[in-house]
Design a protein around this motif. Structure first.
Motif, PDB file in Angstrom:
ATOM      1  N   TYR A 108       0.830  -1.207   0.000  1.00  0.00           N
ATOM      2  CA  TYR A 108       0.000   0.000   0.000  1.00  0.00           C
ATOM      3  C   TYR A 108       0.864   1.257   0.000  1.00  0.00           C
ATOM      4  N   LYS A 112       0.719   3.749  -3.241  1.00  0.00           N
ATOM      5  CA  LYS A 112      -0.203   4.876  -3.079  1.00  0.00           C
ATOM      6  C   LYS A 112       0.345   6.004  -2.205  1.00  0.00           C
ATOM      7  N   TYR A 176      -1.688  -3.904  -5.974  1.00  0.00           N
ATOM      8  CA  TYR A 176      -2.185  -2.556  -5.716  1.00  0.00           C
ATOM      9  C   TYR A 176      -1.879  -1.577  -6.850  1.00  0.00           C
ATOM     10  N   ILE A 202      -8.666   0.092   0.657  1.00  0.00           N
ATOM     11  CA  ILE A 202      -7.698  -0.846   0.097  1.00  0.00           C
ATOM     12  C   ILE A 202      -7.962  -2.293   0.527  1.00  0.00           C
TER      13      ILE A 202
END
Length: 292
Positions: A108, A112, A176, A202
């Motif tokens: 993650y 991001k 992701y 997420i």
């Protein structure tokens, strides 16, 4: 005039027959060791000496399974592999859950919430996937000694978390990438923070890759022998080490039915995992293969 593009039904039937014959032969060849193990574990020693590897038992007996579990000799101890079986669960479950969660968090962040040097950080973690087990034995043993975790179940859990985190990070990072960054940007505009986005946006999308990581890590940790034999001792050993000690034990008569029953017991958890969730493994592994 005959249509040249038309497929001859007879040729199609022969081709399908050949295809299924090859597949069935491959399955039989692949499953033969499992069949031999199962049949041998159900035989008596007299039956084993009189027959061959793939002969059907004259009488189906489960005594070897009971002895393997509770009274087989694993070195100097003759308490069976039951204790070590539960040791493996105590090692595998926390190692799988923690390494999977940390991999999700890392993936993650690396996709991001990128920071300066994040690509270099990911490259270094990726490099960790290709480091052989043997290379990390000495530094890991020294680290466990410093932490006071040598020859403990907790220490072995720590080893598997550290070594498996590189793989789980790779899986989650690749998954992701396919999640639209606009979702995260919109959540930031609405005032959502780092962990709110992770928990609310997420994680609900991460089901397929969680299945992949759990199956992968469960198999790797449960079947591990090298780390188990090096970093554990006595009553903290996993079942793979106990199985090796049982097979190589020189105490008493060599009982092949007990050895095979022990091997089947050791393999059952991974077999169950793949039977119940195997179809989701490839689906989850390919879910992040193409960026959407």
């Amino acid at each position: 005039m005959a249509n040249p593009s038309r497929i001859d039904p007879r040729s199609a039937l022969i081709g399908r027959f050949v295809l299924y014959a090859v597949l069935i032969a491959a399955v039989l060849f692949y499953l033969m060791p499992l069949v031999v193990m199962l049949l041998t574990s159900l035989k008596s020693m007299d039956d084993i000496r009189a027959g061959n590897l793939i002969s059907w038992p004259q009488e189906v007996l489960f005594g070897a399974w009971g002895k393997a579990w509770s009274s087989a000799c694993t070195g100097v101890s003759c308490d069976g592999i039951g204790t070590y079986f539960w040791n493996s669960f105590q090692i595998t479950i926390p190692a799988v859950l923690i390494s999977t969660f940390l991999g999700a968090l890392n993936g993650y962040v690396l996709t991001k919430w990128k920071f300066r040097g994040s690509d270099l950080f990911f490259g270094m973690m990726l490099f960790g996937c290709f480091i052989p087990f043997q290379v990390v034995i000495l530094p890991m043993a020294q680290t466990l000694g410093w932490l006071g975790l040598a020859n403990t179940t907790t220490g072995l859990v720590f080893v598997h978390i550290v070594y498996g985190m590189a793989f789980t990070t790779l899986f989650f990072r690749n998954f992701y990438i396919a999640v639209p960054t606009e979702l995260v940007s919109a959540a930031k505009i609405d005032g959502a923070g780092f962990f709110t986005i992770f928990w609310r946006i997420i994680l609900p999308l991460s089901g397929p890759i969680f299945v992949v990581c759990i199956i992968w890590q469960f198999t790797q940790v449960w079947n591990d022998f090298l780390f188990g034999v090096v970093f554990s001792g006595g009553d903290t050993q996993p079942i793979t080490v106990a199985l090796n000690n049982l097979v190589n034990s020189s105490t008493g008569v060599k009982e092949y039915n007990v050895d095979m029953a022990s091997a089947m017991i050791a393999a059952l958890p991974t077999l169950v995992v793949y039977v119940l969730a195997g179809k989701y493994f490839v689906r989850g592994l390919t879910a992040g293969a193409v960026k959407g």
